[in-house]
Design a protein around this motif. Structure first.
Motif, PDB file in Angstrom:
ATOM      1  N   SER A   6      -4.161 -38.270  39.768  1.00 49.03           N
ATOM      2  CA  SER A   6      -5.590 -38.268  39.428  1.00 49.03           C
ATOM      3  C   SER A   6      -5.882 -37.663  38.058  1.00 49.03           C
ATOM      4  O   SER A   6      -6.982 -37.843  37.524  1.00 49.03           O
ATOM      5  N   LYS A   7      -4.925 -36.961  37.477  1.00 47.87           N
ATOM      6  CA  LYS A   7      -5.174 -36.296  36.184  1.00 47.87           C
ATOM      7  C   LYS A   7      -4.353 -36.891  35.038  1.00 47.87           C
ATOM      8  O   LYS A   7      -4.424 -36.407  33.911  1.00 47.87           O
ATOM      9  N   ALA A   8      -3.583 -37.931  35.337  1.00 50.02           N
ATOM     10  CA  ALA A   8      -2.758 -38.570  34.314  1.00 50.02           C
ATOM     11  C   ALA A   8      -3.360 -39.917  33.931  1.00 50.02           C
ATOM     12  O   ALA A   8      -3.808 -40.673  34.785  1.00 50.02           O
ATOM     13  N   LYS A   9      -3.352 -40.217  32.627  1.00 49.56           N
ATOM     14  CA  LYS A   9      -4.008 -41.436  32.153  1.00 49.56           C
ATOM     15  C   LYS A   9      -3.165 -42.118  31.079  1.00 49.56           C
ATOM     16  O   LYS A   9      -2.657 -41.472  30.171  1.00 49.56           O
ATOM     17  N   MET A  10      -3.029 -43.441  31.209  1.00 48.26           N
ATOM     18  CA  MET A  10      -2.381 -44.237  30.171  1.00 48.26           C
ATOM     19  C   MET A  10      -3.395 -44.512  29.064  1.00 48.26           C
ATOM     20  O   MET A  10      -4.487 -45.014  29.324  1.00 48.26           O
ATOM     21  N   ILE A  11      -3.026 -44.172  27.835  1.00 54.26           N
ATOM     22  CA  ILE A  11      -3.924 -44.329  26.685  1.00 54.26           C
ATOM     23  C   ILE A  11      -3.586 -45.627  25.961  1.00 54.26           C
ATOM     24  O   ILE A  11      -2.457 -45.819  25.508  1.00 54.26           O
ATOM     25  N   GLU A  12      -4.551 -46.489  25.830  1.00 54.24           N
ATOM     26  CA  GLU A  12      -4.317 -47.785  25.199  1.00 54.24           C
ATOM     27  C   GLU A  12      -4.660 -47.764  23.707  1.00 54.24           C
ATOM     28  O   GLU A  12      -5.621 -47.136  23.294  1.00 54.24           O
ATOM     29  N   ARG A  13      -3.839 -48.434  22.941  1.00 53.72           N
ATOM     30  CA  ARG A  13      -4.053 -48.772  21.524  1.00 53.72           C
ATOM     31  C   ARG A  13      -3.927 -47.606  20.544  1.00 53.72           C
ATOM     32  O   ARG A  13      -3.421 -47.786  19.456  1.00 53.72           O
ATOM     33  N   ILE A  14      -4.407 -46.429  20.878  1.00 57.72           N
ATOM     34  CA  ILE A  14      -4.425 -45.334  19.910  1.00 57.72           C
ATOM     35  C   ILE A  14      -3.311 -44.326  20.211  1.00 57.72           C
ATOM     36  O   ILE A  14      -2.817 -44.258  21.344  1.00 57.72           O
ATOM     37  N   PRO A  15      -2.882 -43.536  19.220  1.00 63.62           N
ATOM     38  CA  PRO A  15      -1.823 -42.550  19.451  1.00 63.62           C
ATOM     39  C   PRO A  15      -2.214 -41.525  20.519  1.00 63.62           C
ATOM     40  O   PRO A  15      -3.332 -41.007  20.519  1.00 63.62           O
ATOM     41  N   VAL A  16      -1.302 -41.238  21.407  1.00 61.32           N
ATOM     42  CA  VAL A  16      -1.559 -40.257  22.462  1.00 61.32           C
ATOM     43  C   VAL A  16      -1.903 -38.894  21.870  1.00 61.32           C
ATOM     44  O   VAL A  16      -2.786 -38.187  22.359  1.00 61.32           O
ATOM     45  N   ALA A  17      -1.213 -38.515  20.806  1.00 61.99           N
ATOM     46  CA  ALA A  17      -1.457 -37.198  20.206  1.00 61.99           C
ATOM     47  C   ALA A  17      -2.892 -37.037  19.733  1.00 61.99           C
ATOM     48  O   ALA A  17      -3.414 -35.925  19.684  1.00 61.99           O
ATOM     49  N   SER A  18      -3.561 -38.138  19.392  1.00 58.92           N
ATOM     50  CA  SER A  18      -4.938 -38.040  18.896  1.00 58.92           C
ATOM     51  C   SER A  18      -5.900 -37.568  19.981  1.00 58.92           C
ATOM     52  O   SER A  18      -6.850 -36.841  19.689  1.00 58.92           O
ATOM     53  N   VAL A  19      -5.658 -37.959  21.232  1.00 59.37           N
ATOM     54  CA  VAL A  19      -6.555 -37.529  22.306  1.00 59.37           C
ATOM     55  C   VAL A  19      -6.223 -36.113  22.768  1.00 59.37           C
ATOM     56  O   VAL A  19      -7.051 -35.439  23.388  1.00 59.37           O
ATOM     57  N   VAL A  20      -5.005 -35.652  22.457  1.00 62.06           N
ATOM     58  CA  VAL A  20      -4.658 -34.247  22.704  1.00 62.06           C
ATOM     59  C   VAL A  20      -5.266 -33.383  21.600  1.00 62.06           C
ATOM     60  O   VAL A  20      -5.819 -32.309  21.869  1.00 62.06           O
ATOM     61  N   ALA A  21      -5.199 -33.847  20.371  1.00 62.08           N
ATOM     62  CA  ALA A  21      -5.777 -33.107  19.247  1.00 62.08           C
ATOM     63  C   ALA A  21      -7.281 -32.925  19.414  1.00 62.08           C
ATOM     64  O   ALA A  21      -7.847 -31.885  19.039  1.00 62.08           O
ATOM     65  N   SER A  22      -7.944 -33.915  19.994  1.00 65.84           N
ATOM     66  CA  SER A  22      -9.400 -33.848  20.175  1.00 65.84           C
ATOM     67  C   SER A  22      -9.808 -33.013  21.380  1.00 65.84           C
ATOM     68  O   SER A  22     -10.992 -32.745  21.578  1.00 65.84           O
TER      69      SER A  22
END
Length: 257
Positions: free
Chosen positions: A166-182
């Protein structure tokens, strides 16, 4: 070091002989894992060969409009495609890429990042890694080869599929690190070469070798490429021993030869 300099000099001389030939524009489609290495290497190749290189980005697979197989299916031109090896093999089986042109370029391993300034959790052993996954408030992973492995195999192998689902998500199209940085996700997983170029995160390390899924990046020439001869020379350059230090500096491992 002397031998490496000699190799580089010989490679440069060889490339310079191409400059007298008619210069061409090479359209190169490359997926995320090899992109940083290609962006380091392509300017040198262009300068010494006389050809220009147009870089087109897209994932190796998936439903995204930008995915390399989808681009090719729409009729977009590519002289070279650089992508996950087994995805390239699919294009070869479909008759899209010349099988004789396939060249292995590099191996990529999965790593983890946290937001810059956050504490670095332990992931050096299987048990420590399992605990980090269970403790994380949110987990992001990519929609390419590494993410497919994490979603379909890794969570099951560690016995945490139910706990993290429930807490894991596949990130489409954009770098995964960008959603961690934000700050949208606490931890992120992707191939190391795709994590390192993104600002605002701290690289924690590679996941334990016993849990790794090594992704090989390969390149090939589509059957309808406009400049196949120039494409072959580019592939020889990208796979040469002389450029391996640049490839390794981006987080990739050299292919055993």
């Amino acid at each position: 070091m002397k031998a490496l300099k000699q190799q580089l000099a010989a490679l440069t001389i060889g490339l310079c002989t191409l400059a007298s030939a008619q210069a061409e524009q090479l359209d190169v489609m490359t997926s995320g894992g090899f992109t940083a290495a290609f962006q380091r290497l392509s300017p040198t190749y262009a300068q010494t060969s006389g050809d220009t290189v147009d870089t087109i980005l897209g994932p190796s697979m998936g439903k995204a409009h930008e995915a390399i197989p989808n681009r090719l299916a729409r009729g977009e031109n590519a002289d070279v495609v650089i992508m996950v090896g087994y995805a390239l093999d699919d294009l070869i089986k479909q008759g899209v890429v010349d099988p004789a042109s396939k060249v292995d370029l590099a191996d990529s391993r999965i790593g983890m990042v946290v937001k810059q300034g956050a504490a670095k959790p332990r992931i050096d052993t299987e048990e420590a890694f399992r605990k980090t996954l269970l403790d994380a408030r949110s987990i992001a992973y990519s929609d390419s080869a590494s993410g497919v492995y994490i979603q379909n195999k890794l969570f099951k192998q560690l016995g945490v599929e139910q706990q993290v689902g429930s807490k894991a998500k596949m990130i489409e199209r954009i770098p995964v690190a960008s959603v961690v940085a934000s700050g949208q996700y606490e931890v992120g997983f992707q191939q190391v070469a795709e994590l390192l170029p993104v600002p605002g995160v701290t690289f924690v390390g590679k996941i334990p070798e016993s849990l790794q899924s090594v992704t090989r990046y390969s390149a090939g020439i589509p059957r309808n490429a406009k400049h196949p001869e120039q494409a072959r020379k580019l592939l020889a350059y990208l796979s040469s021993a002389a450029v391996q230090p640049e490839v390794n500096a981006t987080g990739l491992d050299s292919v055993p030869r």
